[in-house]
Enzyme design. Structure first.
Site, mmCIF file in Angstrom:
data_model
loop_
_atom_site.group_PDB
_atom_site.id
_atom_site.type_symbol
_atom_site.label_atom_id
_atom_site.label_comp_id
_atom_site.label_asym_id
_atom_site.label_seq_id
_atom_site.Cartn_x
_atom_site.Cartn_y
_atom_site.Cartn_z
ATOM 1 N N GLU A 262 -57.481 -52.071 -24.703
ATOM 2 C CA GLU A 262 -56.573 -51.829 -23.577
ATOM 3 C C GLU A 262 -57.342 -51.383 -22.342
ATOM 4 O O GLU A 262 -57.050 -51.799 -21.225
ATOM 5 C CB GLU A 262 -55.579 -50.727 -23.976
ATOM 6 C CG GLU A 262 -54.629 -50.331 -22.873
ATOM 7 C CD GLU A 262 -53.589 -49.340 -23.354
ATOM 8 O OE1 GLU A 262 -53.879 -48.589 -24.306
ATOM 9 O OE2 GLU A 262 -52.491 -49.316 -22.781
ATOM 10 N N GLU B 184 -45.092 -48.209 -29.556
ATOM 11 C CA GLU B 184 -44.788 -49.020 -28.385
ATOM 12 C C GLU B 184 -44.456 -50.449 -28.833
ATOM 13 O O GLU B 184 -43.322 -50.750 -29.123
ATOM 14 C CB GLU B 184 -45.967 -48.978 -27.405
ATOM 15 C CG GLU B 184 -45.537 -49.412 -26.032
ATOM 16 C CD GLU B 184 -46.351 -48.761 -24.921
ATOM 17 O OE1 GLU B 184 -46.119 -49.138 -23.790
ATOM 18 O OE2 GLU B 184 -47.200 -47.886 -25.164
HETATM 19 C C1 BGC Z 1 -48.480 -50.603 -22.136
HETATM 20 C C2 BGC Z 1 -49.116 -51.520 -21.162
HETATM 21 C C3 BGC Z 1 -48.175 -51.714 -20.024
HETATM 22 C C4 BGC Z 1 -47.977 -50.381 -19.373
HETATM 23 C C5 BGC Z 1 -47.172 -50.375 -18.144
HETATM 24 C C6 BGC Z 1 -48.278 -49.314 -21.440
HETATM 25 O O1 BGC Z 1 -47.780 -48.331 -22.230
HETATM 26 O O2 BGC Z 1 -49.211 -50.514 -23.296
HETATM 27 O O3 BGC Z 1 -49.792 -52.556 -21.652
HETATM 28 O O4 BGC Z 1 -48.535 -52.708 -19.153
HETATM 29 O O5 BGC Z 1 -47.527 -49.436 -20.289
HETATM 30 O O6 BGC Z 1 -46.638 -49.146 -17.838
#
Ligand code: BGC
Length: 867
Positions: A738, A464
């Site tokens: 997270e 990501e």
């Molecule tokens: C991210 C997040 C993000 C979210 C929103 C995730 O995969 O890591 O931090 O805000 O997606 O869809």
């Protein structure tokens, strides 16, 4: 006088602006002294001649206009400042500052003689070997200086005569490459010598064509072929300049780097290395002529914000053999970076380094990395007594690594963890009498380090590492208390505006990759970042030009949402992520939080519309200001009618009330009181455990503060039971997670897909720690005025911290002892402040210098702080 800076540029070398603005800090002056004017002396560094000494009347010292003719490409100037001012000792003139050296980069397209070159060794696919480009050239007698301007479609590292140029990592960084690509400027004078010289540049996939994005993601997002653009300029005593520009006279090959992906890791085969390839004496075998690229080069811009560097080295706290031939390394800290390893063995020995943030049952636990392989493979050349390996074109998010395949046991000192990230200047500190809170604060700082890798990202470890606007909008206020992020954010925000213009709406993350999920749709709290982040930056750094650059994107965003909301003014349709990762949402679907997405979206619609009105006001656009302010009022009325009855929400959630209170949707004192009581009841009903996701987390402590529930705010912030901010600390976290429970109380990793251990988003409460608990709050853009208003509460007896503002350091230290509150405040020259003591203890106007004050206070019992 100290720290004269140009346009916030990180070094003043390679400036992209012909009219850089000048800022300075005044370090020594009597506290009653005020600047009344300044003089700027500009000299030409080439001929040593003074160009001008300009006198200006006024008290400005931050981002004042460039006083002389615009710079031309390559112009070199020195800038000195002295200030005049007065105090009780009369008028005084300071000494001249040390000169700040300025050198313009290549400011026009016409300055570039280089052409983009590619390699016949490139098959146009990602994940192949890194490309090497080289050229031999002569330097005559009488060289005065040499500059290298270069960039790549890929990520690159340049060498001259066997030495790496500069100390940047992952250059040129990540921008919306189709619209703008940064180039870097280097002073390479010291690397050149009279006679024959050679330059070599390695180009790897990086963001340009490497694997990006989740669920398989995409490759070749920006193009198929890696390429290089380089221009070396050598200036001689007689004033002549020789230019060596990339073209088809360069040659190309491949070497040790067999593949390198940001997610995958790097494979290096030492047997394929071409030693000395960037020296003139190197004999080429199998090298082919470079080919001009047919792909149109994107517009080039100078790199102005701090680059990505190796910012620190950490010695592992543990190295042990966990299975025959498998060595587990514990860095002791979750970081973004990589391992540097020294070892020896026969040629062809394959050493593997795998990375992970956490362990389960004593071994790496890599499921949260999803499709990021995070594996470096190193095949030993076997020629030297000891070889050293550090991947150069990748980074990993990890605390632990397993190293296998070694031909000899791993010894102490063989492994170093290298922290990689944007080399931001630290500006803020926070310390308290609460060890767990301080540990949490350190974790926030580490998560920020790990997630500012050129652009601000969500996480550094899995497939990501994207510039999510939501995460950033929530964290940006905290970020501004920790590091000087102004130019870094300005660069990324430029891409936000560009992507907005190109795509027609603000995407959820920038640079946008066009992945399927989430859709390209306006999303509350995320698209709103296009308004909220520029405003936060303006509030904290006071750069009105930066605000101006974002203004049309800010207006376009709120206008688009207004179109969706239509006559109802309610944003109650379309795709939403809701209060992402609400602790009560099911682990497999973090968007199914308990707060109504329409309530969240409409609250943001109000807040961003009002923010645009404030921005319009600051920019002197009063018609816009009135129009947006009255629209905001209509949204507020619609919000109240739809979601609030007698100050109450249905359903009642911490996030819902926090939005209504902090965003200013409740303006009747009765409604505010009712909502405040309701929020306090909710927080107490959960026994001071947090009940918010990404949306509510930056707001809930503030909401409690606004309604005067300081004790509850403290108890919530100091809670250690799950879910809470300090829970992760009690579980041994070294970064912010997270999820509230990325690691669950039983020690198992949360089974959800979204289980990173390094996300800054939930660390957004650090803004409250600095602004409310420590009490340093901006009262005018860039802290021209500051409010010092610490709030006390149970569990904390001492707090101290500082912020190096654009004018200089603001410091606060307070403590509570036996019912008395004592505070000491330091303000730099240029700032006026209001000191407000807690619990109605008094208010005073303060200026530069040191101030102490005291008042009686009552705080709840400390022992109950985490009950
Ligand atoms: C991210 C997040 C993000 C979210 C929103 C995730 O995969 O890591 O931090 O805000 O997606 O869809």
């Amino acid at each position: 006088m100290q720290d004269v800076r140009l346009d916030n540029h990180h070094s003043g070398f390679g400036l992209g602006s012909p009219t850089p603005r000048v800022s300075w800090k005044i370090s020594e002056a009597p506290s009653d002294w005020r600047q009344s004017g300044y003089e700027l002396a500009i000299a030409d560094l080439d001929d040593g001649q003074d160009i001008a000494e300009v006198r200006v009347h006024g008290d400005e010292q931050v981002l004042v206009p460039w006083p002389v003719d615009p710079l031309t490409s390559r112009a070199r100037r020195s800038v000195r400042v002295r200030v005049v001012g007065s105090g009780t000792h009369g008028e005084s003139l300071s000494d001249w500052s040390e000169p700040a050296l300025v050198e313009a980069g290549l400011l026009t397209d016409g300055d570039w003689r280089a052409t983009w070159i590619e390699s016949a060794h490139d098959d146009g696919l990602a994940d192949g070997p890194a490309l090497m480009f080289r050229r031999v050239f002569a330097v005559r007698e009488g060289m005065v200086r040499a500059r290298l301007y270069l960039t790549a479609r890929g990520v690159y590292e340049a060498e001259i005569n066997g030495q790496v140029v500069g100390d940047e990592v992952l250059a040129p960084g990540w921008t919306s490459y189709n619209a703008r690509l940064r180039y870097q400027a280097h002073d390479v004078t010291a690397l050149l010598a009279e006679g024959m010289n050679a330059i070599g540049v390695t180009v790897a996939d990086g963001w340009y064509r490497g694997h990006l994005g989740y669920r398989g993601g995409r490759r070749n997002v920006y193009g198929d072929y890696g390429s290089l653009l380089a221009q070396l300029e050598v200036v001689y005593l007689d004033g002549s300049m020789e230019t060596l520009a990339s073209d088809e006279t360069w040659t190309t090959s491949t070497g040790a780097v067999r593949s390198s992906g940001l997610y995958a890791g790097e494979t290096c085969d030492g047997r394929k290395a071409q030693p000395d390839w960037s020296r003139a004496s190197f004999r080429e075998a199998g090298w082919t002529a470079a080919v001009s690229s047919t792909a149109l080069g994107p517009p080039l811009v100078a790199a102005e914000h701090p680059p990505v560097r190796r910012t620190q080295e950490l010695t592992p706290v543990g190295v042990k053999e966990v299975a025959p031939g498998v060595w587990l390394v514990d860095v002791g800290q979750n970081i973004a970076g990589r391992i540097r390893l020294r070892t020896a063995g026969p040629p062809g020995t394959v050493v593997r380094l795998q990375h992970a943030e956490v362990l389960q049952d004593g071994r790496l636990y890599r499921r949260p990395l999803r499709f990021a392989d995070a594996t470096d493979e190193w095949i030993l050349a076997g020629t030297a007594e000891a070889e050293t390996f550090e991947p150069r074109f990748t980074y990993h998010g990890f605390r632990y690594a397993e190293i296998s395949g070694l031909a000899r046991p791993l010894g102490a000192g063989d492994v170093v963890a290298v922290v990689v990230g944007t080399d931001l200047v630290r500006t803020g500190t926070f310390e308290s009498s609460h060890p767990l809170l301080d540990a949490f604060h350190r974790n926030v700082v580490w998560s920020m380090r790990g997630n500012f890798v050129d652009i601000p990202t969500d996480c550094p470890q899995r497939d990501e590492r994207l510039g999510w606007l939501g995460d950033n909008a929530f964290f940006a206020p905290a970020a501004t208390y920790l590091f000087d992020v102004n130019t870094t954010m300005a660069s990324w925000l430029a891409d936000v505006a560009i992507e907005h213009r190109t795509l027609g709406i603000v995407p959820a993350y920038v640079p946008w990759l066009g992945l399927e999920d989430p859709p390209l749709a306006p999303i509350a709290g995320f698209g709103d970042g296009a308004v909220l982040i520029p405003w936060t930056m303006y509030e904290r750094f006071g750069d009105i030009e930066a605000l101006e650059r974002q203004y049309s994107s800010m207006c376009a965003w709120v206008d688009q949402v207004a179109d969706i909301a239509g006559a109802t003014h309610l944003w109650d349709r379309g795709f939403q992520l809701g209060d992402w990762l609400d602790p009560l949402a099911p682990p497999e679907d973090p968007s199914r939080g308990t707060t109504d997405p329409a309530l969240i979206a409409t609250a943001f619609h109000y807040r961003t519309t009002l923010t645009v009105a404030m921005a319009a006001e600051a920019l002197g656009r009063s018609d816009d200001a009135m129009r947006y302010a009255s629209r905001a009022e209509a949204i507020r009325t619609a919000f109240l009618r739809r979601f609030i009855s007698g100050g109450r929400l249905t359903p009642e959630t911490q996030t819902g009330y926090s939005l209504a209170i902090v965003f200013g949707l409740l303006q009747s004192p009765a409604d505010l009181r009712e909502a405040g009581d309701a929020l306090v009841s909710l927080v107490r009903a959960r026994r001071h455990r947090i009940g918010t996701g990404f949306i509510g987390t930056p707001l809930v402590a503030d909401a409690l503060t606004i309604v005067g529930a300081h004790e509850d705010a403290y108890r919530l912030v100091l809670q250690t039971a799950s879910p809470s901010w300090l829970y992760a600390v009690t579980m041994g976290a070294t970064t912010v997670w997270e999820r509230w429970d990325s690691l669950r109380p039983d020690g198992s990793v949360n089974p959800g897909q979204m289980t990173s251990f390094n996300h800054y988003s939930l660390g957004s409460v650090a803004d409250w720690l600095h602004r409310v608990m420590l009490g340093i709050a901006p009262a005018a853009p860039g802290y021209r005025r500051v409010t010092i208003e610490p709030r006390v509460g149970p569990g904390i007896a001492d707090v101290q911290g500082s912020l190096d503002s654009p004018y200089g350091p603001i410091a606060v230290a307070w403590h509570v002892l036996e019912g008395r509150f004592d505070v000491t405040v330091d303000l730099p020259i240029g700032i006026e402040g209001t000191l407000r003591l807690p619990q109605g203890g008094g208010e005073m106007t303060i200026g530069p210098g040191r101030h102490s004050a005291t008042c009686p206070v009552e705080v709840g019992a400390a022992t109950e702080a985490t009950a």
